[in-house]
Design a protein around this motif. Structure first.
Motif, PDB file in Angstrom:
ATOM      1  N   GLY A 177     -27.980 -10.224   2.296  1.00  0.00           N
ATOM      2  CA  GLY A 177     -28.377 -10.424   3.684  1.00  0.00           C
ATOM      3  C   GLY A 177     -29.634  -9.678   4.069  1.00  0.00           C
ATOM      4  N   ASN A 178     -29.836  -8.502   3.471  1.00  0.00           N
ATOM      5  CA  ASN A 178     -30.979  -7.697   3.877  1.00  0.00           C
ATOM      6  C   ASN A 178     -32.288  -8.415   3.565  1.00  0.00           C
ATOM      7  OD1 ASN A 178     -30.177  -5.229   5.112  1.00  0.00           O
ATOM      8  ND2 ASN A 178     -29.172  -4.735   3.163  1.00  0.00           N
TER       9      ASN A 178
ATOM     10  N   GLU B 169     -23.819 -12.330  13.554  1.00  0.00           N
ATOM     11  CA  GLU B 169     -24.818 -11.594  14.337  1.00  0.00           C
ATOM     12  C   GLU B 169     -26.193 -12.256  14.269  1.00  0.00           C
ATOM     13  OE1 GLU B 169     -23.975 -11.099  11.327  1.00  0.00           O
ATOM     14  OE2 GLU B 169     -25.266  -9.742  10.180  1.00  0.00           O
TER      15      GLU B 169
ATOM     16  N   ILE C 129     -29.245 -10.200  15.776  1.00  0.00           N
ATOM     17  CA  ILE C 129     -30.584 -10.040  15.222  1.00  0.00           C
ATOM     18  C   ILE C 129     -31.141 -11.436  14.986  1.00  0.00           C
ATOM     19  CG2 ILE C 129     -30.258  -7.812  14.058  1.00  0.00           C
ATOM     20  CD1 ILE C 129     -29.745  -9.546  11.502  1.00  0.00           C
TER      21      ILE C 129
ATOM     22  N   ASP D 238     -17.477  -7.091   1.872  1.00  0.00           N
ATOM     23  CA  ASP D 238     -17.889  -7.814   3.062  1.00  0.00           C
ATOM     24  C   ASP D 238     -16.763  -8.763   3.467  1.00  0.00           C
ATOM     25  OD1 ASP D 238     -19.694  -8.449   4.954  1.00  0.00           O
ATOM     26  OD2 ASP D 238     -21.314  -8.808   3.533  1.00  0.00           O
TER      27      ASP D 238
ATOM     28  N   ASP E 142     -32.823 -14.361  13.014  1.00  0.00           N
ATOM     29  CA  ASP E 142     -32.800 -14.827  11.619  1.00  0.00           C
ATOM     30  C   ASP E 142     -34.209 -14.719  11.042  1.00  0.00           C
ATOM     31  OD1 ASP E 142     -32.455 -16.164   9.271  1.00  0.00           O
ATOM     32  OD2 ASP E 142     -31.913 -18.096  10.168  1.00  0.00           O
ATOM     33  N   SER E 143     -34.385 -13.935  10.008  1.00  0.00           N
ATOM     34  CA  SER E 143     -35.687 -13.957   9.330  1.00  0.00           C
ATOM     35  C   SER E 143     -35.555 -14.513   7.918  1.00  0.00           C
ATOM     36  CB  SER E 143     -36.300 -12.545   9.285  1.00  0.00           C
ATOM     37  OG  SER E 143     -35.429 -11.662   8.621  1.00  0.00           O
ATOM     38  N   ASN E 144     -34.384 -14.392   7.324  1.00  0.00           N
ATOM     39  CA  ASN E 144     -34.234 -14.796   5.924  1.00  0.00           C
ATOM     40  C   ASN E 144     -34.573 -16.266   5.680  1.00  0.00           C
ATOM     41  OD1 ASN E 144     -33.439 -12.248   5.352  1.00  0.00           O
ATOM     42  ND2 ASN E 144     -31.246 -12.695   5.307  1.00  0.00           N
TER      43      ASN E 144
ATOM     44  N   GLY F 299     -23.642 -12.048   3.571  1.00  0.00           N
ATOM     45  CA  GLY F 299     -22.197 -12.155   3.402  1.00  0.00           C
ATOM     46  C   GLY F 299     -21.674 -12.120   1.986  1.00  0.00           C
TER      47      GLY F 299
HETATM   48  P1  AMP Z   1     -24.657  -8.842   4.793  1.00  0.00           P
HETATM   49  O1  AMP Z   1     -24.933  -8.925   3.350  1.00  0.00           O
HETATM   50  O2  AMP Z   1     -24.204 -10.126   5.377  1.00  0.00           O
HETATM   51  O3  AMP Z   1     -23.749  -7.708   5.139  1.00  0.00           O
HETATM   52  O4  AMP Z   1     -26.033  -8.533   5.476  1.00  0.00           O
HETATM   53  C1  AMP Z   1     -26.730  -7.341   5.268  1.00  0.00           C
HETATM   54  C2  AMP Z   1     -27.712  -7.086   6.380  1.00  0.00           C
HETATM   55  O5  AMP Z   1     -28.650  -8.155   6.455  1.00  0.00           O
HETATM   56  C3  AMP Z   1     -27.048  -7.015   7.753  1.00  0.00           C
HETATM   57  O6  AMP Z   1     -27.678  -5.979   8.465  1.00  0.00           O
HETATM   58  C4  AMP Z   1     -27.379  -8.345   8.348  1.00  0.00           C
HETATM   59  O7  AMP Z   1     -27.408  -8.283   9.747  1.00  0.00           O
HETATM   60  C5  AMP Z   1     -28.707  -8.671   7.767  1.00  0.00           C
HETATM   61  N1  AMP Z   1     -28.916 -10.121   7.729  1.00  0.00           N
HETATM   62  C6  AMP Z   1     -28.033 -11.037   7.276  1.00  0.00           C
HETATM   63  N2  AMP Z   1     -28.531 -12.277   7.408  1.00  0.00           N
HETATM   64  C7  AMP Z   1     -29.767 -12.151   7.949  1.00  0.00           C
HETATM   65  C8  AMP Z   1     -30.782 -13.080   8.337  1.00  0.00           C
HETATM   66  N3  AMP Z   1     -30.633 -14.388   8.170  1.00  0.00           N
HETATM   67  N4  AMP Z   1     -31.938 -12.595   8.839  1.00  0.00           N
HETATM   68  C9  AMP Z   1     -32.103 -11.256   8.998  1.00  0.00           C
HETATM   69  N5  AMP Z   1     -31.188 -10.347   8.658  1.00  0.00           N
HETATM   70  C10 AMP Z   1     -30.018 -10.769   8.160  1.00  0.00           C
END
Ligand code: AMP
Ligand code: MG
Length: 592
Positions: free
Chosen positions: A484-485, A373, A386, A442, A388-390, A437
């Motif tokens: 991810g958050n 996503e 969404i 997950d 990418d901000s991370n 991830g």
């Molecule tokens: P996850 O740990 O992959 O399930 O991610 C947890 C949340 O963080 C989900 O809502 C993802 O969409 C969000 N997320 C994962 N990677 C990123 C990213 N690079 N930038 C912003 N949000 C992210």
């Protein structure tokens, strides 16, 4: 005993007079030092009371409360009236919160079946228990016991008794914990760790890079010294005046007036020895003449022609003079290897005459984002995605630490490509960081790929935000799989990645700044985990350091990091912090 206790239990059995409590009191510190969390069960005389007559809880019990729970910030106690009969042993055991303990030690309860150490002193004059009690698993006595195959110890050797307890408890505690973990839904059986345990593990597994650069002082900001810096000169180089004034001889004080024989500006010198009765007019920083070891401030002097008087000012020998080498003597240590350079260090190294200094080479850090996503910014937003901000918060924090960044973009959701990309990154970089991830349950590909790459552990840190964390090695390079958050990414980076990077960069025993502030909000947490709320600290009108939260604390709300100037750290032992209570804060200036 029928109750199936999830942690080991061990008793101390003896006749009264043997000194059980005294022994346990001396033993417990040794056990807690070895990391054991201890619950104690003690059988007491029937009319014992922990309550004090006249206290509120006592009055309420006497007024009819058959159970009285009294609680404060530091502890709670549940007092239950059992007028008919003493509670069953099993029932009492079930009252313990075994999640927070490694062992239950029991004092007394001689007649109940569970493993015990027999304590025996000949002088008490009582019989031995072990010949008639199968529950005795070891003996600690003040005399030799020869007719048994049980382990025996001296009752006075506390270290031996402590070691016996530790050896007995540790394997059982590990076994019961892994049972608890495997009964959970997660196929990868991640370990639960405290923040400190995670940090320790990580730090024990990363090393400082080898490779040293020579770096010009002007480009040294943020670099880490690879060698000690020893002063090649005296600072100051020569003895000089600390004031604008008049240099005179310290063995020639108290004259009505002195003859001014010269005027010395900074960068110049009066090269003759000063005679008695003479003075030299001197500027701040100019070298004092030979014997002219005392300087009187200009404000205390009146000069008429070439005569100066000090108007009765009190003058002490040696005043207002800076001695050569007073700040730093030749050969003295200035900075130790591992010092990170900032403005003051750059200035100091320059002040010693160095044009360059040895620093560790820059750390190369590979950064990825993951997740189907996740979309790169700078393009029109797709459905169900969404931006990418991370990657960008991570890049910012890496910049702050002076790392060389290898931006690998967003990893495609394809196991084979992921494995290849991660392996590639690990050959080019000193350390690899991904986000997303890694949470439990997950189904992201990254987890499968990391699992295949091997040597990566999936942890659950008892903290919020940022509970999931993957850490391990790819091609012997450290790997971090951050959550991810977006807020969790930053909080995990601050707590785990930054200390590791600093160690790899050569900085030694770095510790983040933590201070206490008074909370102006109620702060909610949960016992058993560390809570990192985003906060704003400031000095209030009375000069007290206070802190409030930035409001909503969802781990996706990146604005809370932007508004914050600190993290508020609420330790696992604390449930809620009330407004007016003191709390630990971690200022973020210079770190994000
Ligand atoms: P996850 O740990 O992959 O399930 O991610 C947890 C949340 O963080 C989900 O809502 C993802 O969409 C969000 N997320 C994962 N990677 C990123 C990213 N690079 N930038 C912003 N949000 C992210
Ligand atoms: Mg995901």
């Amino acid at each position: 005993m029928n109750y199936s206790l999830p942690i080991p239990i061990l008793g101390f059995a003896a006749y009264s007079g043997t000194g059980k409590t005294t022994l346990l009191e001396a033993l417990l510190p040794k056990l807690t030092q070895a990391g054991l969390r201890i619950g104690m069960l003690k059988h007491a005389h029937h009319n014992f009371d922990v309550d004090k007559e006249g206290k509120d809880s006592y009055r309420l019990r006497k007024a009819g409360a058959s159970q009285m729970l009294i609680s404060s910030r530091n502890r709670f106690a549940l007092m239950t009236e059992t007028p008919e009969s003493e509670s069953e042993f099993d029932y009492l055991l079930s009252r313990f919160d075994t999640d927070k303990l490694d062992v239950i030690l029991v004092e007394g309860c001689k007649n109940i079946a569970f493993p015990k150490i027999e304590l025996h002193r000949d002088e008490v004059g009582k019989p031995w228990l072990y010949p008639n009690d199968d529950n005795i698993i070891a003996i600690a006595a003040d005399s030799d016991v020869t007719d048994t195959s049980l382990p025996t110890m001296s009752i006075n050797d506390l270290d031996a008794i402590a070691q016996f307890v530790i050896d007995y408890v540790k394997p059982k505690a590990i076994e019961s914990r892994s049972k608890a973990a495997s009964s959970c839904c997660d196929i990868l059986s991640p370990a639960f760790l405290s923040v400190a345990q995670g940090q320790e593990k990580i730090l024990s597994l990363v090393d400082t890079v080898s490779g040293v650069d020579s770096c010009s002082i002007e480009s040294g900001y943020g670099r880490v010294l690879a060698e000690n810096i020893v002063s090649p000169v005296n600072v100051p180089q020569y003895t000089n005046s600390a004031m604008d004034g008049y240099a005179i001889r310290g063995d020639d004080l108290g004259r009505e007036q002195y003859q001014v024989v010269a005027e010395v500006l900074a960068g110049h010198a009066y090269n003759q020895p000063l005679e008695k009765g003479q003075a030299v007019k001197i500027m701040t920083g100019a070298p004092t003449p030979l014997h002219g070891d005392t300087v009187v401030m200009r404000e205390q002097a009146t000069q008429t022609g070439d005569l100066v008087t000090f108007n009765g000012a009190s003058v002490k020998q040696g005043q207002n003079v800076r001695q050569a080498g007073e700040d730093l003597a030749i050969g003295s240590d200035v900075f130790a290897q591992g010092q990170r350079l900032s403005s003051a260090e750059m200035g100091m190294i320059a002040s010693l005459g160095f044009g360059a200094c040895p620093v560790y080479r820059k750390l190369k850090v590979a950064v990825f984002s993951t997740g189907d996503e996740v979309q790169a910014p700078g393009s029109e937003q797709k459905a169900n995605s969404i931006y990418d901000s991370n990657r960008f918060t991570i890049i910012g924090m890496l910049e702050k630490l002076g790392c060389e960044i290898l931006d690998f973009g967003i990893l495609e959701d394809n196991e084979a490509l992921m494995i290849k990309a991660l392996e590639d990154a690990s050959t080019q970089a000193d350390i690899v960081i991904t986000s997303g991830g890694v949470s439990v349950g997950d189904a992201d590909y990254i987890k499968l790929a990391l699992d295949k790459l091997g040597q990566i552990d999936f942890w659950r840190i008892n903290m919020r935000p940022g509970r999931p964390l993957a850490f391990g090695q790819i091609n012997n390079k450290p790997f971090f799989g951050l959550p991810g958050n977006p807020v969790a990414v930053m909080v995990s980076f601050i707590n785990f990645v930054e200390p590791a990077l600093r160690k790899m960069q050569g900085e030694q025993n770095w510790q983040p700044l933590k201070v206490n502030a008074i909370a102006t909000d109620n702060l909610r947490s949960r016992q058993g985990r560390t809570e990192f709320s985003r906060g704003v600290y400031e000095l209030d009108a009375t000069g007290q350091l206070t802190v409030r939260t930035t409001g909503k604390q969802g781990s996706g709300i990146l604005r809370s990091m932007s508004e914050a100037n600190c993290l508020i750290e609420i330790s696992p032992a604390v449930d809620t912090v009330k407004s007016g209570e003191s709390v630990t804060i971690i200022p973020l200036q210079g770190r994000i």
